[in-house]
Design an enzyme around this catalytic site. Structure first.
Site, PDB file in Angstrom:
ATOM      1  N   ASP A   1       0.940  -1.090   0.139  1.00 50.93           N
ATOM      2  CA  ASP A   1       0.065   0.030  -0.116  1.00 50.93           C
ATOM      3  C   ASP A   1       1.139   1.282  -0.256  1.00 50.93           C
ATOM      4  OD1 ASP A   1       0.890  -0.283   2.704  1.00 50.93           O
ATOM      5  OD2 ASP A   1      -0.974  -0.372   3.679  1.00 50.93           O
TER       6      ASP A   1
ATOM      7  N   HIS B   1      -8.431  -3.459   8.931  1.00 55.09           N
ATOM      8  CA  HIS B   1      -7.900  -3.096   7.514  1.00 55.09           C
ATOM      9  C   HIS B   1      -6.629  -4.202   7.163  1.00 55.09           C
ATOM     10  CE1 HIS B   1      -5.474   0.475   8.636  1.00 55.09           C
ATOM     11  NE2 HIS B   1      -4.875  -0.428   8.535  1.00 55.09           N
TER      12      HIS B   1
ATOM     13  N   GLU C   1      -9.955  -0.454   3.830  1.00 55.34           N
ATOM     14  CA  GLU C   1     -10.506  -0.303   5.167  1.00 55.34           C
ATOM     15  C   GLU C   1     -12.233  -0.885   5.091  1.00 55.34           C
ATOM     16  OE1 GLU C   1      -9.130   1.422   6.998  1.00 55.34           O
ATOM     17  OE2 GLU C   1      -8.871   3.535   6.593  1.00 55.34           O
TER      18      GLU C   1
END
Ligand code: GLP
Length: 249
Positions: free
Chosen positions: A71, A139, A144
């Site tokens: 991410d 998460h 999320e």
């Protein structure tokens, strides 16, 4: 306790790191050109340090591994001290002497970098091993809640809970948007290590181990023999007795 998850209990965070490094090293020995999805965050740092120690000692060779970013914050200039890529580079790629990487391109438009990322992951045959941490709200990466199992690689708006938990990493504001490997990428990994340490993760781990699988707690969508949850005593305290077959100390 969920019967479809393998829980490996360890006395403390150091033991989690050593067990995780053993697991990763065994997989690399079985197949050198492993593709690994790499979380940043605090939890896996001790594991990466343990791997680095083994690489520097010459007992582990990760030179054929491909490291895939999990991410990234969106809208950062490159370089930026908050860049998760730079964190991954400092903690994993450089010390482990890894030369092959897949990352989100901060210069590309978000939809283009997500498309290119998915294409690059597909081109190398998907993820062999995902190394993940557990967000306090469940998460994975920046998926999320709610994030269903088929959530694609995409831009997300971070929840107040994630902005708060990420604030500990930086002296300055946390970006409000991020790019994340989709749940479909993460859940397709051929094996997964979920690392959970510390008392602050107790409630999240409890929900993972006992709650029903739900997009409202994305980590609960991890399932199956190839998923190992490595947790320390601080995170496990008060979780109630785990089935003996599920706990390998
Ligand atoms: C962060 C990251 C995740 C990380 C998780 C847990 O928000 N986006 O990739 O795994 O939350 O972080 P930590 O290990 O610091 O608790």
């Amino acid at each position: 306790m969920r019967p479809d998850l393998t829980l490996q209990a360890q006395p403390d965070a150091g033991a989690v790191a050593r067990a995780a490094a053993d697991h990763i090293a065994a997989r690399v020995r079985a197949r050198g050109n492993l593709t690994v999805l790499v979380a940043t965050g605090s939890t896996p740092m001790a594991t990466y340090a343990e791997l680095a120690r083994r690489v520097q000692a010459g007992t582990l060779d990760l030179s054929r591994v491909t490291a895939v970013q999990l991410d990234e914050y969106q809208g950062l200039s490159d370089p930026d001290p908050r860049s998760l890529w730079e964190w991954m580079d400092r903690s994993f790629v450089a010390p482990l002497r890894i030369t092959r990487t897949v990352r989100f391109d901060p210069r590309a438009a978000p939809q283009d970098t997500c498309r290119d990322y998915d294409a690059a992951v597909a081109a190398i045959g998907g993820i062999d091993l995902a190394i993940l941490g557990l967000g306090l709200n469940g998460h994975l990466g920046f998926n999320e809640p709610p994030s269903p199992a088929d959530a694609p690689t995409r831009t997300v708006t971070l929840t107040p809970a994630s902005l708060e938990s990420n604030r500990v990493y930086w002296d300055t504001d946390v970006p409000t948007q991020a790019l994340t490997a989709g749940m479909e990428v993460i859940l397709a990994a051929r094996s997964t290590l979920l690392l959970v340490t510390g008392a602050s993760k107790r409630a999240a781990l409890g929900r993972l181990l006992t709650g029903p699988p739900s997009p409202d707690f994305p980590a609960s969508l991890l399932s199956g023999e190839a998923v190992t949850v490595l947790a320390d005593r601080a995170a496990l305290e008060g979780q109630g007795p785990a089935p003996v077959s599920a706990v390998r100390a």
